[in-house]
Design a protein around this motif. Structure first.
Motif, PDB file in Angstrom:
ATOM      1  N   GLY A  79       4.259  -0.593  -8.626  1.00  0.00           N
ATOM      2  CA  GLY A  79       4.207   0.580  -7.762  1.00  0.00           C
ATOM      3  C   GLY A  79       5.133   1.695  -8.223  1.00  0.00           C
ATOM      4  O   GLY A  79       5.707   1.658  -9.320  1.00  0.00           O
ATOM      5  N   GLU A  80       5.317   2.682  -7.338  1.00  0.00           N
ATOM      6  CA  GLU A  80       6.150   3.837  -7.699  1.00  0.00           C
ATOM      7  C   GLU A  80       6.523   4.605  -6.435  1.00  0.00           C
ATOM      8  O   GLU A  80       5.744   4.672  -5.479  1.00  0.00           O
ATOM      9  CB  GLU A  80       5.382   4.740  -8.657  1.00  0.00           C
ATOM     10  N   ILE A  81       7.747   5.145  -6.433  1.00  0.00           N
ATOM     11  CA  ILE A  81       8.151   6.087  -5.390  1.00  0.00           C
ATOM     12  C   ILE A  81       8.669   7.342  -6.062  1.00  0.00           C
ATOM     13  O   ILE A  81       9.065   7.327  -7.230  1.00  0.00           O
ATOM     14  CB  ILE A  81       9.258   5.502  -4.477  1.00  0.00           C
ATOM     15  N   GLU A  82       8.689   8.436  -5.325  1.00  0.00           N
ATOM     16  CA  GLU A  82       9.149   9.706  -5.866  1.00  0.00           C
ATOM     17  C   GLU A  82      10.571  10.000  -5.415  1.00  0.00           C
ATOM     18  O   GLU A  82      10.943   9.719  -4.270  1.00  0.00           O
ATOM     19  CB  GLU A  82       8.233  10.842  -5.429  1.00  0.00           C
TER      20      GLU A  82
ATOM     21  N   GLN B  35       0.827  -1.214   0.000  1.00  0.00           N
ATOM     22  CA  GLN B  35       0.000   0.000   0.000  1.00  0.00           C
ATOM     23  C   GLN B  35       0.855   1.255   0.000  1.00  0.00           C
ATOM     24  O   GLN B  35       0.558   2.217  -0.724  1.00  0.00           O
ATOM     25  CB  GLN B  35      -0.921   0.003   1.228  1.00  0.00           C
ATOM     26  N   LEU B  36       1.918   1.254   0.800  1.00  0.00           N
ATOM     27  CA  LEU B  36       2.764   2.441   0.887  1.00  0.00           C
ATOM     28  C   LEU B  36       3.460   2.748  -0.434  1.00  0.00           C
ATOM     29  O   LEU B  36       3.847   3.886  -0.693  1.00  0.00           O
ATOM     30  CB  LEU B  36       3.812   2.252   1.990  1.00  0.00           C
ATOM     31  N   MET B  37       3.636   1.733  -1.268  1.00  0.00           N
ATOM     32  CA  MET B  37       4.302   1.926  -2.559  1.00  0.00           C
ATOM     33  C   MET B  37       3.311   1.922  -3.719  1.00  0.00           C
ATOM     34  O   MET B  37       3.712   1.839  -4.883  1.00  0.00           O
ATOM     35  CB  MET B  37       5.366   0.846  -2.757  1.00  0.00           C
ATOM     36  N   GLU B  38       2.015   2.010  -3.368  1.00  0.00           N
ATOM     37  CA  GLU B  38       0.954   2.106  -4.367  1.00  0.00           C
ATOM     38  C   GLU B  38       1.009   0.937  -5.350  1.00  0.00           C
ATOM     39  O   GLU B  38       0.887   1.105  -6.570  1.00  0.00           O
ATOM     40  CB  GLU B  38       1.032   3.448  -5.109  1.00  0.00           C
ATOM     41  N   MET B  39       1.187  -0.269  -4.811  1.00  0.00           N
ATOM     42  CA  MET B  39       1.314  -1.459  -5.643  1.00  0.00           C
ATOM     43  C   MET B  39      -0.010  -2.221  -5.719  1.00  0.00           C
ATOM     44  O   MET B  39      -0.903  -2.038  -4.881  1.00  0.00           O
ATOM     45  CB  MET B  39       2.422  -2.367  -5.103  1.00  0.00           C
ATOM     46  N   ASN B  40      -0.113  -3.080  -6.710  1.00  0.00           N
ATOM     47  CA  ASN B  40      -1.318  -3.878  -6.926  1.00  0.00           C
ATOM     48  C   ASN B  40      -1.064  -5.321  -6.490  1.00  0.00           C
ATOM     49  O   ASN B  40      -0.270  -6.026  -7.124  1.00  0.00           O
ATOM     50  CB  ASN B  40      -1.694  -3.862  -8.407  1.00  0.00           C
ATOM     51  N   PRO B  41      -1.733  -5.774  -5.432  1.00  0.00           N
ATOM     52  CA  PRO B  41      -1.543  -7.168  -4.999  1.00  0.00           C
ATOM     53  C   PRO B  41      -2.014  -8.160  -6.057  1.00  0.00           C
ATOM     54  O   PRO B  41      -2.960  -7.893  -6.813  1.00  0.00           O
ATOM     55  CB  PRO B  41      -2.399  -7.262  -3.722  1.00  0.00           C
ATOM     56  N   VAL B  42      -1.364  -9.304  -6.128  1.00  0.00           N
ATOM     57  CA  VAL B  42      -1.790 -10.348  -7.052  1.00  0.00           C
ATOM     58  C   VAL B  42      -3.068 -11.003  -6.530  1.00  0.00           C
ATOM     59  O   VAL B  42      -3.366 -10.944  -5.335  1.00  0.00           O
ATOM     60  CB  VAL B  42      -0.680 -11.411  -7.235  1.00  0.00           C
ATOM     61  N   ASP B  43      -3.837 -11.602  -7.435  1.00  0.00           N
ATOM     62  CA  ASP B  43      -5.070 -12.282  -7.024  1.00  0.00           C
ATOM     63  C   ASP B  43      -4.767 -13.543  -6.231  1.00  0.00           C
ATOM     64  O   ASP B  43      -5.462 -13.883  -5.270  1.00  0.00           O
ATOM     65  CB  ASP B  43      -5.911 -12.640  -8.243  1.00  0.00           C
ATOM     66  N   ARG B  44      -3.721 -14.254  -6.648  1.00  0.00           N
ATOM     67  CA  ARG B  44      -3.343 -15.490  -5.976  1.00  0.00           C
ATOM     68  C   ARG B  44      -1.824 -15.574  -5.931  1.00  0.00           C
ATOM     69  O   ARG B  44      -1.168 -15.403  -6.954  1.00  0.00           O
ATOM     70  CB  ARG B  44      -3.925 -16.700  -6.694  1.00  0.00           C
ATOM     71  N   ALA B  45      -1.291 -15.801  -4.754  1.00  0.00           N
ATOM     72  CA  ALA B  45       0.164 -15.843  -4.568  1.00  0.00           C
ATOM     73  C   ALA B  45       0.623 -17.294  -4.489  1.00  0.00           C
ATOM     74  O   ALA B  45       0.181 -18.057  -3.621  1.00  0.00           O
ATOM     75  CB  ALA B  45       0.549 -15.100  -3.292  1.00  0.00           C
TER      76      ALA B  45
END
Length: 622
Positions: free
Chosen positions: A143-146, A107-117
């Motif tokens: 994700g992304e950081i500045e 969440q802190l890196m604005e990432m998208n979790p996979v549906d199944r790990a």
């Protein structure tokens, strides 16, 4: 150091950050995530590891090279480790606490979790995993950081098990400790968006801040490691493993750029000379009566001296390509990977007991001229043969420029050869652990450390410096817990960030103090059972005898809330002892006598009470 135009060179860099999570148990078993001393091990066992083929029948190049070094791996087990770490029991299900923390980081890196790990096996045969592989799970992507030089993409976030800790070299191989094996570890991989050493450092600092914002990562030496991928337009991708200190990242990038620039220039110079690498040969006879300790020692043990002619390499083998590292150092690194102690080459000879006459004989035997060089290895027959072939192969890659490879970070900001880059054949599915479906909906987004600093100032009236110390300090989660329970924030902050530092400087073993010790002492002070002035004394007592409770240690040390009558009695005694000074100076004697009173009471009384009673007694006599 030479300053380069990194844009003109086409510098491209990316980071892989590995951070241990501070969970109660390991990733695939219920063992605690505590480190132990090797002396505490309860048993040991040995293994030999070999590479396996992937599902497509391929063998990973990096694993194959590791397997060429014949080593026995010894492992130390403890009463805090189990059969899962020993690879004698299947792994349990993925740890839920570790998964939740990883989702917070996503969440802190604005990432998208996979549906199944899905848990995967990553082939590792250097002994750091008893199974010969590391379990790794992709949790989130994209994700992304500045940074001040623009955004840096975050390609993937993986949840992995930490490797075993290397504790010693043995006569037959390497000794590892199982205490660290299996601790949950996140791996964060950035996109190759970094274009300068300064941006690499800034990106690493930003990621480190985000990780610490969760309050659920381990702190201290070895708990976070940075890998750096570096290339320039005419060079090649090089992965640099194990950068321990974040502050070294920019120097690592600068030195790798300089190394690649030098290797490209060496390539061009060798091309102009029409350089080539000859066939290796046995030159043992030349050194039968040598005064060289290294060569003589190898021969006396029944070994041999192998040589390889390097046509057109004269002066190039000894050329510096990084601080205190030369092309000859690169050749030597490859020889060492095959068990040799290193190499000698004609750019540095005669030296080390090798005479000028022996060098001339060597040149004649190798059939080389003044523009050529010769490298030699002296060791047992098998080692010398395999090592000189490795040297020859590395010399051939020098004709092509910069080899793609994995390198290890040195303490001085330089690097050394480790192994080839791993390939796709390194990964295959783990069939013993069921997949999981990450659910980020119930995971709250952590507060950033920068936001905590602002909140601590506004909510607790802490100064900016103290607020920053607490927020970025390793005991931030304890501060949050204690203040949430109602303990005074200023007392808590100064105790955790100032008092403990002062005690450490005085030689008190504060590393023995647990969070439970600290919380109990702060609660005693907040409840009035211990004067604030007694906090350092009680902490010192607990540090020296950590098996006691805070209450027991306070009673044994005579610490606690003295009533007003006891305090006045101590104050009167001090004033009477200094009666002449009080009569002459009046209230000006207060400061000196206050210190004496507090010393006499030794943490038994609150400073405000002592101050009030001392003023009263001075006024009576002034």
């Amino acid at each position: 150091m030479t300053e380069y135009d990194y844009e003109a060179l086409g510098l491209v860099a990316g980071l892989e950050i590995h951070q241990q999570l501070d969970t109660a148990t390991k990733l695939f078993c219920q063992c605690p995530t505590e480190l132990r001393e090797p002396e505490a091990s309860t048993r040991r066992f040995t293994r030999y590891l070999h590479p396996t083929r992937s599902e497509l029948g391929e063998i990973d190049d990096a694993a194959l090279e590791e397997s060429k070094v014949d080593r026995e791996f010894e492992y130390l087990a403890y009463d805090s480790t189990c059969l899962v770490e020993e690879d004698d029991e299947p792994p349990h299900e993925l740890d839920e606490e570790a998964l939740e923390t990883t989702l917070e980081i996503a969440q802190l890196m604005e990432m998208n979790p996979v549906d199944r790990a899905h848990v995967m096996r990553k082939l590792v045969v250097d002994g750091s995993n008893t199974s010969g592989f590391q379990r790794s799970t992709l949790i989130a992507t994209g994700g992304e950081i500045e940074t001040s030089d623009g955004p840096v993409g975050i390609e993937d976030l993986l949840l992995e098990e930490e490797s075993a800790q290397r504790v010693a070299e043995t006569e037959d191989g390497v000794r590892y400790s199982l205490d660290r094996l299996g601790i949950p570890l996140v791996e964060i991989g950035t996109s190759p968006d970094i274009s300068s050493p300064e941006q690499a450092l800034e990106a690493a600092e930003r990621i480190g801040m985000l990780l610490r914002s969760t309050g659920k990562v381990k702190r201290g030496l070895g708990t976070i490691r940075q890998d750096v991928n570096v290339s320039i337009a005419e060079g090649a991708r090089v992965e640099i493993k194990g950068v321990q200190s974040l502050d070294d990242i920019d120097d690592i990038v600068r030195n790798e750029v300089a190394r690649q620039v030098e290797l490209v220039e060496i390539r061009d110079e060798l091309a102009e000379r029409e350089a080539a690498v000859g066939e290796s040969q046995n030159v043992t006879e030349i050194f039968e009566d040598t005064d060289s300790g290294v060569i003589g020692g190898a021969l006396s043990s029944g070994g041999s001296v192998m040589a390889v002619p390097l046509y057109g390499f004269d002066g190039v083998v000894g050329r510096e390509i990084a601080p205190d590292r030369r092309l000859g150092t690169e050749l030597s690194d490859h020889a060492k990977r095959h068990g040799a102690g290193g190499i000698f080459h004609t750019d540095e000879l005669p030296a080390y007991g090798v005479t000028e006459a022996e060098v001339e004989e060597l040149r004649v035997a190798a059939e080389v001229g003044p523009e050529d060089a010769v490298a030699i290895v002296a060791d047992s027959d098998d080692v010398a043969t395999s090592a000189i072939e490795a040297v020859a192969e590395r010399a051939r890659t020098a004709l092509e420029g910069v080899p793609e490879e994995t390198r290890g970070a040195n303490d001085d900001g330089t690097t050394r050869y480790l192994r080839p880059l791993p390939g796709a054949a390194r990964m295959y599915p783990e069939t013993d652990v069921p997949p999981v479906e990450p659910d980020p909906s119930e995971v709250p987004e952590p507060e950033l450390l920068t936001e905590k600093v602002e909140r601590y100032q506004a909510e607790f009236d802490l100064g900016e410096g103290l607020a920053e110390q607490v927020a970025y300090g390793r005991r931030m989660p304890l501060f949050e817990a204690v203040t949430s329970a109602g303990v005074d924030p200023t007392l808590t902050a100064t105790t955790l960030e100032s008092t403990l530092t002062e005690l450490r400087r005085d030689g008190v073993p504060v590393e023995n103090l647990t969070d439970d010790h600290l919380e109990a002492v702060l609660e005693m002070a907040d409840d009035g059972d211990l004067p604030n002035e007694g906090v350092p004394d009680l902490l010192e007592a607990l540090a020296k005898d950590p098996d006691r409770s805070a209450e027991e240690a306070a009673e044994a040390a005579g610490l606690g809330g003295a009533d007003e009558g006891e305090v006045r009695e101590a104050v009167v005694e001090v004033v009477e002892r200094n009666e002449t000074q009080v009569e002459e100076e009046g209230m000006q004697a207060f400061s000196g006598l206050m210190g004496e009173c507090m010393g006499a009471l030794r943490g038994k009384a609150d400073g405000d009470l002592v101050s009030r009673l001392l003023r009263e007694e001075i006024q009576k006599r002034a």
